[in-house]
Design a protein around this motif. Structure first.
Motif, PDB file in Angstrom:
ATOM      1  N   VAL A  26       0.841  -1.203   0.000  1.00  0.00           N
ATOM      2  CA  VAL A  26       0.000   0.000   0.000  1.00  0.00           C
ATOM      3  C   VAL A  26       0.870   1.245   0.000  1.00  0.00           C
ATOM      4  CG1 VAL A  26      -1.766   1.268   1.255  1.00  0.00           C
ATOM      5  CG2 VAL A  26      -1.831  -1.214   1.204  1.00  0.00           C
ATOM      6  N   GLU A  27       1.941   1.205   0.803  1.00  0.00           N
ATOM      7  CA  GLU A  27       2.844   2.351   0.879  1.00  0.00           C
ATOM      8  C   GLU A  27       3.345   2.722  -0.512  1.00  0.00           C
ATOM      9  OE1 GLU A  27       2.857   0.112   3.333  1.00  0.00           O
ATOM     10  OE2 GLU A  27       2.144   1.574   4.781  1.00  0.00           O
ATOM     11  N   ALA A  28       3.764   1.703  -1.268  1.00  0.00           N
ATOM     12  CA  ALA A  28       4.357   1.956  -2.568  1.00  0.00           C
ATOM     13  C   ALA A  28       3.322   2.559  -3.513  1.00  0.00           C
ATOM     14  CB  ALA A  28       4.905   0.664  -3.147  1.00  0.00           C
ATOM     15  N   ILE A  33       1.669  10.106  -4.344  1.00  0.00           N
ATOM     16  CA  ILE A  33       0.788  11.067  -3.679  1.00  0.00           C
ATOM     17  C   ILE A  33       1.481  11.615  -2.438  1.00  0.00           C
ATOM     18  CG2 ILE A  33      -1.540  11.455  -2.799  1.00  0.00           C
ATOM     19  CD1 ILE A  33      -2.456   9.076  -4.409  1.00  0.00           C
ATOM     20  N   VAL A  34       2.254  10.750  -1.763  1.00  0.00           N
ATOM     21  CA  VAL A  34       3.049  11.236  -0.637  1.00  0.00           C
ATOM     22  C   VAL A  34       3.980  12.343  -1.116  1.00  0.00           C
ATOM     23  CG1 VAL A  34       4.830  10.624   1.037  1.00  0.00           C
ATOM     24  CG2 VAL A  34       2.929   9.058   0.641  1.00  0.00           C
ATOM     25  N   SER A 113      -3.037   6.787   5.625  1.00  0.00           N
ATOM     26  CA  SER A 113      -1.682   6.283   5.396  1.00  0.00           C
ATOM     27  C   SER A 113      -0.794   7.355   4.753  1.00  0.00           C
ATOM     28  CB  SER A 113      -1.777   5.020   4.540  1.00  0.00           C
ATOM     29  OG  SER A 113      -0.632   4.855   3.781  1.00  0.00           O
ATOM     30  N   ILE A 114      -1.348   8.083   3.788  1.00  0.00           N
ATOM     31  CA  ILE A 114      -0.566   9.137   3.131  1.00  0.00           C
ATOM     32  C   ILE A 114      -0.262  10.260   4.109  1.00  0.00           C
ATOM     33  CG2 ILE A 114      -0.706  10.948   1.364  1.00  0.00           C
ATOM     34  CD1 ILE A 114      -2.307   8.860  -0.303  1.00  0.00           C
ATOM     35  N   SER A 119       3.717  13.216   6.890  1.00  0.00           N
ATOM     36  CA  SER A 119       4.103  13.856   8.151  1.00  0.00           C
ATOM     37  C   SER A 119       5.447  13.320   8.623  1.00  0.00           C
ATOM     38  CB  SER A 119       3.060  13.593   9.231  1.00  0.00           C
ATOM     39  OG  SER A 119       1.807  14.063   8.820  1.00  0.00           O
ATOM     40  N   GLU A 120       5.635  12.019   8.470  1.00  0.00           N
ATOM     41  CA  GLU A 120       6.905  11.395   8.846  1.00  0.00           C
ATOM     42  C   GLU A 120       8.059  11.999   8.041  1.00  0.00           C
ATOM     43  OE1 GLU A 120       7.168   8.417  11.055  1.00  0.00           O
ATOM     44  OE2 GLU A 120       9.208   9.186  10.997  1.00  0.00           O
ATOM     45  N   VAL A 121       7.840  12.157   6.727  1.00  0.00           N
ATOM     46  CA  VAL A 121       8.894  12.722   5.876  1.00  0.00           C
ATOM     47  C   VAL A 121       9.203  14.153   6.306  1.00  0.00           C
ATOM     48  CG1 VAL A 121       9.510  13.415   3.534  1.00  0.00           C
ATOM     49  CG2 VAL A 121       8.357  11.232   3.912  1.00  0.00           C
ATOM     50  N   ILE A 122       8.176  14.954   6.538  1.00  0.00           N
ATOM     51  CA  ILE A 122       8.418  16.343   6.959  1.00  0.00           C
ATOM     52  C   ILE A 122       9.111  16.369   8.324  1.00  0.00           C
ATOM     53  CG2 ILE A 122       7.280  18.532   7.584  1.00  0.00           C
ATOM     54  CD1 ILE A 122       7.221  18.095   4.617  1.00  0.00           C
ATOM     55  N   SER A 123       8.715  15.460   9.231  1.00  0.00           N
ATOM     56  CA  SER A 123       9.377  15.395  10.540  1.00  0.00           C
ATOM     57  C   SER A 123      10.860  15.087  10.393  1.00  0.00           C
ATOM     58  CB  SER A 123       8.749  14.310  11.414  1.00  0.00           C
ATOM     59  OG  SER A 123       7.428  14.617  11.718  1.00  0.00           O
TER      60      SER A 123
END
Lengths: 477, 477
Positions: A26-28, A33-34, A113-114, A119-123
């Motif tokens: 799902v992540e991939a 969109i992420v 999930s997105i 948010s994780e990437v920005i963190s």
């Protein structure tokens, strides 16, 4: 190139970014969109940081204050453009996610999930921001001068930990009848200085290399280590009612070994670094080896349960001694310009000013304690300036004020205290208010304590002595 | 500052990074470990990229080839240092995760979550890498010259899509008796050029501004758009057996409008950009507005279901016309040096050379088809050089060779084809082999086709005419 976006939109099929054995998760599937979300968030963060910094500059405040305030405006307290799942908010609260949902017709599960991924990437980008900031501060700091003021910095740090801790704990117990363990917890939350905010303001004022600046930076680094140790003590106290002596000793030894070891080894690595840089013939011959070192030291700091930023600061100090330093300074600048604002804007964006709302009963109970904690937080650090010895004419007020901002450290205390059930809600709220206000008040206070900058920041050598106390006349700009 | 790490280690309690209302999620609890993983991955990526680039340079290959090969070595094919969950691998396959587990004593669930988060962060950083690369390529490209060669580039792109598509489809149907739809799918996978790899090699050879270089870049951009359209056609064909005409028209119109619109509006925005830059007084006054524009255009490209890199390229082209361009070039360089290698190393790391292993029966069946696809892929693009008209003495071979690398695009085709059940396993494997080999062969081929570089790359004006075909004498360096 990355056609997944189109693919998902067109076919609804799984379409990983680079699907070798083609087992898409799902992540991939969501990853383009992420990326869209990250790009939009970065545009908002950069716009906010630049507008905030420019307005602050024009109002004669430190630009970083503008970035923090702009962060508050785009963050959880106001516009909800940049928010994080940790604050208990979901994808539907985020304006960025609403835009993404509108563009891509996402299912609620995909949106969640997105939202979490972006948010994780920005963190992580924000954390890389403060790592690169401390690397740059290390590069701008002078190891010799830091060693010279080492004793003073250690004393400032110790006084700045002991006074607010004792005053806060005793005051809460006597004035507010708070039980011992929560009082100790709140007292501990008053200890550690936010080195990121202080050092950025110092750099903006052109005071990073002044004696005061170097004492503040040195003390803030030591403070950070002391904060980790205090936290270890308090956390084990809250958990088991006893102090885990082994862990405390481990932290003290590893922190000392790490800082001293990296500086000692630095003398050797310097020469190696120069040799490597001279041998390299492809693009990025200076910047890549420098960042390998900085990131490796940051990794090491994190890995031995200290802090990534301590490693990055040590790496900067070490490379500051190398011959390539001037070129490196120039190369790190645009990188820092792009990554550091992400840190400050997200610090602002995460600060929930809702706790200041007096119509909420819990906040009202917290507000009187908050006033007390604020006084202790400010006075307890300002007195540290007078613990400096053998430095006649030094700006003691500036040193004390430089130690005021608590930043995220205090919030981490509040977080653990609340999670472990030690802190009552009003006490927790009052710690959060104390942290937010010290963070936002420190930049203008520091600006006042140093008086007018003698030279514009980031160019040339800043002034060394610039007394505002003690009756000496100020040098005219 | 970020003490969460210690907190988690010490207390096992939830400890979000900056916990405003203190509702910690699993993600937040793990986030300092995610940072540790990202830092370690970046150290590995940078080490690999630098070592690979330097060895390639010394062997007289383009450095980017070294980065790709180094990526293969640290990736899924060999050392398993940098791997991604899309390849069907789990946290326990990753060496980075093994190190993190050893440091932090993670539960399997936490390890999986951290592995996915840190892979996501590295993926996004890689995508930001190629966005910044295309922004830089846009800055280095000359809009006027691109317009001049616009017709040629369009023809090269169209021929380079039509010939491999027709030859591939017909060949598979007649020689290998593949049914029509899978043959069309495989033919489509032969169409789109990987602009990232080609433009990077051109830049390294100092040929980006040559007429050949500009035709290749222009054609690769158009190719990319054509690739999106072909994919839309083929994907809807595979899904419903019919072609979604509305969507195809939407893509053609939006792509044309986007590229032409951004260039036309660019003339106006240029002046605004300069005015803004001149007004700004805080750090990052050039680089932040430039990246706001680049990221916004990239976001727009992604949002209208085109591509982020097209937006970034257009942004670069536009800002190339502004007065601040020279300063901007200097500032973007160190940023690109730090982010672009993440893209190339991860491209290599994701390429699973296991498909080349002839002892696996499926691979054996794929290998003969792969040889055929390789021939079509190479010959089908090389002929495009001879479709250039009105340019006597131009290096036709170099143009054709420049269009060879397929990069990720082909893999995306293989991915959808496999997910939708259209492609048989051997056909899928053969597409993957074709993509890997064209990607890795293009840099040395391009180097050969251009002959010796006249001047070192990235300094001064590269030579315009440098024929290796046609009997003219080569200019001596």
């Amino acid at each position: 190139m990355f056609l997944n976006h189109t693919i998902t939109a067109l076919t609804g099929m799984t379409s990983p970014l680079f699907p070798s054995p083609l087992l898409a998760t799902v992540e991939a599937e969501n990853s383009p969109i992420v990326l869209t979300g990250v790009l939009l968030s970065l545009v908002i963060i950069y716009l906010a940081s630049k507008i905030g910094a420019e307005i602050a500059k024009r109002l004669d405040f430190p630009p970083v204050l503008g970035e923090l305030v702009a962060g508050v405006i785009v963050g959880v307290s106001a516009l909800h453009l940049i928010i994080f799942p940790e604050s208990g908010l979901s994808a539907s609260d985020s304006v960025v996610m609403t835009i993404l949902e509108w563009i891509n017709h996402l299912s609620p599960a995909a949106a969640t999930s997105i939202f979490e991924s972006q948010s994780e990437v920005i963190s992580v980008l924000a954390e890389l921001g403060v790592i690169i900031l401390l690397f740059e501060i290390g590069l701008e700091s002078d190891l010799r001068q830091l060693k010279e003021v080492g004793y003073q910095a250690t004393i400032v740090a110790c006084v700045g930990v002991a006074v607010p801790f004792a005053a806060g704990t005793v005051g809460l117990m006597t004035l507010f009848h708070v039980p011992a363990i929560p009082a100790i917890f709140a007292g501990a939350a008053l200890t550690a200085t936010s080195i990121g905010i202080t050092s950025k303001v110092l750099s903006e004022l052109g005071q990073l290399k002044s004696k005061e600046g170097q004492i503040i930076v040195g003390a803030a680094v030591i403070d950070d280590v002391l904060g980790i140790i205090v936290l270890a003590v308090v956390a084990s106290l809250a958990k088991t009612g006893e102090i885990d002596v082994t862990n405390v000793i481990y932290l003290i030894v590893s922190a000392t070994a790490f800082l001293i070891g990296s500086i000692l080894l630095g003398g050797i690595f310097n020469k190696t670094f120069e040799r490597i840089v001279n041998q390299l013939k492809t693009r990025g011959n200076i910047v890549i080896p420098a960042f390998i070192f900085a990131y490796f030291m940051a990794f090491l700091g994190n890995a031995i349960h200290l802090e990534a930023i301590l490693g990055a600061f040590a790496a900067g100090l070490v490379l500051d001694e190398s011959d390539a330093r001037n070129e490196l300074d120039e190369l790190v600048k645009p990188v820092a310009d792009l990554v550091v604002p992400i840190f400050f804007v997200t610090v602002g964006a995460r600060a929930d000013l809702g706790v200041l709302n007096p119509t909420v009963p819990e906040n009202r109970a917290g507000l009187s304690i908050a006033v007390f904690l604020m006084v202790v937080a400010i006075v307890g650090k300002i007195v540290t300036g007078w613990s400096v010895f053998g430095q006649p004419g030094i700006n003691r007020l500036a040193i004390g004020v430089g130690m005021i901002p608590r930043g995220e450290v205090g919030l981490v205390f509040a977080g653990i205290g609340s999670a472990s059930g030690v802190l009552s809600k009003p006490l927790e709220v009052s710690i959060i208010i104390m942290v937010i206000l010290t963070t936002f008040l420190a930049p203008p206070f520091l600006r006042l304590a140093f008086g007018e900058p003698v030279e514009p920041p980031s160019t040339g050598e800043p002034a060394r002595e610039q007394p505002v106390l003690g009756g000496e006349s100020q040098p005219t700009p």
